[in-house]
Design a protein around this motif. Sequence first.
Motif, short mmCIF file in Angstrom:
data_model
loop_
_atom_site.label_atom_id
_atom_site.label_comp_id
_atom_site.label_asym_id
_atom_site.label_seq_id
_atom_site.Cartn_x
_atom_site.Cartn_y
_atom_site.Cartn_z
N MET A 294 0.82 -1.19 0.00
CA MET A 294 0.00 0.00 0.00
C MET A 294 0.87 1.25 0.00
O MET A 294 0.54 2.23 -0.65
N ASP A 295 1.98 1.20 0.72
CA ASP A 295 2.87 2.35 0.79
C ASP A 295 3.40 2.72 -0.60
O ASP A 295 3.46 3.90 -0.95
N LYS A 296 3.76 1.73 -1.38
CA LYS A 296 4.29 1.99 -2.72
C LYS A 296 3.22 2.66 -3.60
O LYS A 296 3.52 3.58 -4.35
N ILE A 297 2.01 2.20 -3.51
CA ILE A 297 0.91 2.78 -4.28
C ILE A 297 0.68 4.23 -3.89
O ILE A 297 0.58 5.11 -4.76
N LEU A 298 0.62 4.50 -2.59
CA LEU A 298 0.40 5.87 -2.13
C LEU A 298 1.56 6.78 -2.52
O LEU A 298 1.35 7.95 -2.86
N GLN A 299 2.78 6.26 -2.49
CA GLN A 299 3.93 7.07 -2.89
C GLN A 299 3.84 7.42 -4.37
O GLN A 299 4.12 8.55 -4.77
N GLN A 300 3.42 6.48 -5.20
CA GLN A 300 3.27 6.75 -6.63
C GLN A 300 2.16 7.76 -6.89
O GLN A 300 2.31 8.64 -7.76
N ILE A 301 1.08 7.68 -6.15
CA ILE A 301 0.00 8.66 -6.29
C ILE A 301 0.53 10.04 -5.92
O ILE A 301 0.31 11.03 -6.63
N SER A 302 1.24 10.11 -4.81
CA SER A 302 1.82 11.39 -4.38
C SER A 302 2.78 11.95 -5.42
O SER A 302 2.79 13.15 -5.69
N ASP A 303 3.56 11.08 -6.04
CA ASP A 303 4.54 11.51 -7.04
C ASP A 303 3.89 12.15 -8.27
O ASP A 303 4.46 13.06 -8.86
N VAL A 304 2.73 11.66 -8.68
CA VAL A 304 2.11 12.18 -9.90
C VAL A 304 1.20 13.39 -9.64
O VAL A 304 0.85 14.09 -10.59
N LEU A 305 0.83 13.63 -8.39
CA LEU A 305 -0.01 14.79 -8.10
C LEU A 305 0.79 16.08 -8.20
O LEU A 305 1.92 16.17 -7.72
N LYS A 306 0.19 17.09 -8.80
CA LYS A 306 0.78 18.42 -8.85
C LYS A 306 0.48 19.12 -7.53
O LYS A 306 -0.49 18.77 -6.85
N PRO A 307 1.25 20.14 -7.15
CA PRO A 307 0.88 20.92 -5.97
C PRO A 307 -0.55 21.45 -6.11
O PRO A 307 -0.94 21.97 -7.16
N GLY A 308 -1.34 21.24 -5.09
CA GLY A 308 -2.74 21.63 -5.12
C GLY A 308 -3.65 20.53 -5.66
O GLY A 308 -4.87 20.64 -5.57
N GLY A 309 -3.05 19.47 -6.22
CA GLY A 309 -3.84 18.34 -6.74
C GLY A 309 -4.48 17.55 -5.61
O GLY A 309 -4.01 17.58 -4.48
N LYS A 310 -5.56 16.85 -5.93
CA LYS A 310 -6.30 16.10 -4.91
C LYS A 310 -6.35 14.62 -5.28
O LYS A 310 -6.53 14.26 -6.44
N PHE A 311 -6.23 13.80 -4.27
CA PHE A 311 -6.47 12.37 -4.38
C PHE A 311 -7.64 12.06 -3.47
O PHE A 311 -7.62 12.40 -2.28
N ILE A 312 -8.67 11.43 -4.00
CA ILE A 312 -9.88 11.15 -3.22
C ILE A 312 -10.05 9.64 -3.12
O ILE A 312 -10.01 8.93 -4.12
N SER A 313 -10.23 9.17 -1.90
CA SER A 313 -10.45 7.75 -1.63
C SER A 313 -11.78 7.61 -0.90
O SER A 313 -12.01 8.27 0.12
N ILE A 314 -12.66 6.75 -1.42
CA ILE A 314 -13.96 6.51 -0.81
C ILE A 314 -14.00 5.05 -0.36
O ILE A 314 -13.77 4.15 -1.16
N THR A 315 -14.29 4.84 0.91
CA THR A 315 -14.21 3.50 1.48
C THR A 315 -15.11 3.39 2.71
O THR A 315 -15.59 4.40 3.22
N TRP A 316 -15.28 2.17 3.18
CA TRP A 316 -15.94 1.95 4.46
C TRP A 316 -14.94 1.94 5.61
O TRP A 316 -15.31 1.87 6.76
N SER A 317 -13.68 2.00 5.30
CA SER A 317 -12.63 1.93 6.32
C SER A 317 -12.63 3.19 7.18
O SER A 317 -12.48 4.31 6.68
N GLN A 318 -12.77 3.00 8.48
CA GLN A 318 -12.87 4.11 9.42
C GLN A 318 -11.53 4.82 9.59
O GLN A 318 -10.47 4.23 9.37
N PRO A 319 -11.57 6.11 9.98
CA PRO A 319 -10.35 6.91 10.07
C PRO A 319 -9.25 6.33 10.95
O PRO A 319 -8.07 6.46 10.61
#
Length: 100
Positions: A1-26
Amino acid sequence: MDKILQQISDVLKPGGKFISITWSQPHFRKALLAKKKYHWSIEVLTFGTGFEYFIYVMRKGENLSLQDQKIEENSYSTSLHSTTPTVEEDSEDFLYSINV
Protein backbone atom coordinates in the motif's frame (compact mmCIF):
# COMPACT_ATOMS: atom_id res chain seq x y z
CA MET A 1 0.00 0.00 0.00
CA ASP A 2 2.87 2.35 0.79
CA LYS A 3 4.29 1.99 -2.72
CA ILE A 4 0.91 2.78 -4.28
CA LEU A 5 0.40 5.87 -2.13
CA GLN A 6 3.93 7.07 -2.89
CA GLN A 7 3.27 6.75 -6.63
CA ILE A 8 0.00 8.66 -6.29
CA SER A 9 1.82 11.39 -4.38
CA ASP A 10 4.54 11.51 -7.04
CA VAL A 11 2.11 12.18 -9.90
CA LEU A 12 -0.01 14.79 -8.10
CA LYS A 13 0.78 18.42 -8.85
CA PRO A 14 0.88 20.92 -5.97
CA GLY A 15 -2.74 21.63 -5.12
CA GLY A 16 -3.84 18.34 -6.74
CA LYS A 17 -6.30 16.10 -4.91
CA PHE A 18 -6.47 12.37 -4.38
CA ILE A 19 -9.88 11.15 -3.22
CA SER A 20 -10.45 7.75 -1.63
CA ILE A 21 -13.96 6.51 -0.81
CA THR A 22 -14.21 3.50 1.48
CA TRP A 23 -15.94 1.95 4.46
CA SER A 24 -12.63 1.93 6.32
CA GLN A 25 -12.87 4.11 9.42
CA PRO A 26 -10.35 6.91 10.07
CA HIS A 27 -8.53 5.15 12.91
CA PHE A 28 -7.53 2.45 10.39
CA ARG A 29 -7.18 4.42 7.16
CA LYS A 30 -5.38 7.49 8.51
CA ALA A 31 -2.57 5.29 9.83
CA LEU A 32 -1.83 4.45 6.18
CA LEU A 33 -2.39 7.93 4.73
CA ALA A 34 -0.86 10.20 7.39
CA LYS A 35 2.79 10.30 6.39
CA LYS A 36 4.85 13.44 5.85
CA LYS A 37 6.68 11.87 2.92
CA TYR A 38 3.50 12.09 0.81
CA HIS A 39 3.41 15.90 1.22
CA TRP A 40 -0.36 16.10 1.55
CA SER A 41 -3.02 17.08 4.03
CA ILE A 42 -5.96 14.83 4.84
CA GLU A 43 -9.61 15.79 5.16
CA VAL A 44 -12.22 13.21 6.17
CA LEU A 45 -15.86 13.51 5.17
CA THR A 46 -18.68 11.04 5.76
CA PHE A 47 -21.72 10.14 3.71
CA GLY A 48 -24.68 7.94 4.47
CA THR A 49 -26.66 6.68 7.40
CA GLY A 50 -26.39 3.24 8.92
CA PHE A 51 -23.46 2.21 6.75
CA GLU A 52 -21.28 5.27 6.40
CA TYR A 53 -18.88 5.86 3.58
CA PHE A 54 -15.71 7.68 4.52
CA ILE A 55 -14.33 10.10 1.95
CA TYR A 56 -10.65 10.93 2.31
CA VAL A 57 -9.41 13.98 0.43
CA MET A 58 -5.64 14.37 0.26
CA ARG A 59 -4.34 17.73 -1.00
CA LYS A 60 -0.80 17.75 -2.36
CA GLY A 61 1.49 20.51 -1.11
CA GLU A 62 -0.25 21.00 2.24
CA ASN A 63 1.09 19.88 5.59
CA LEU A 64 -0.43 17.22 7.79
CA SER A 65 -2.44 18.60 10.69
CA LEU A 66 -0.82 18.29 14.12
CA GLN A 67 -3.29 15.51 14.94
CA ASP A 68 -2.31 13.58 11.80
CA GLN A 69 1.39 14.10 12.53
CA LYS A 70 0.82 12.44 15.91
CA ILE A 71 -0.81 9.48 14.14
CA GLU A 72 2.34 9.05 12.07
CA GLU A 73 4.60 9.38 15.11
CA ASN A 74 2.55 6.86 17.12
CA SER A 75 2.47 4.42 14.22
CA TYR A 76 6.24 4.69 13.81
CA SER A 77 7.07 4.31 17.51
CA THR A 78 4.68 1.37 17.86
CA SER A 79 6.24 -0.39 14.88
CA LEU A 80 9.69 -0.06 16.47
CA HIS A 81 8.52 -2.00 19.55
CA SER A 82 6.45 -4.63 17.82
CA THR A 83 7.15 -7.56 15.54
CA THR A 84 3.57 -7.60 14.27
CA PRO A 85 2.12 -5.03 11.90
CA THR A 86 0.45 -2.09 13.64
CA VAL A 87 -2.07 -1.56 10.87
CA GLU A 88 -3.72 -4.29 8.90
CA GLU A 89 -4.42 -3.28 5.36
CA ASP A 90 -8.08 -3.75 4.73
CA SER A 91 -9.10 -5.61 1.64
CA GLU A 92 -12.39 -5.43 -0.14
CA ASP A 93 -11.56 -8.61 -2.08
CA PHE A 94 -14.06 -10.50 0.08
CA LEU A 95 -16.79 -9.04 -2.15
CA TYR A 96 -15.59 -11.25 -5.01
CA SER A 97 -15.96 -14.41 -2.96
CA ILE A 98 -19.59 -13.88 -1.94
CA ASN A 99 -21.91 -16.36 -3.61
CA VAL A 100 -25.39 -14.98 -4.13
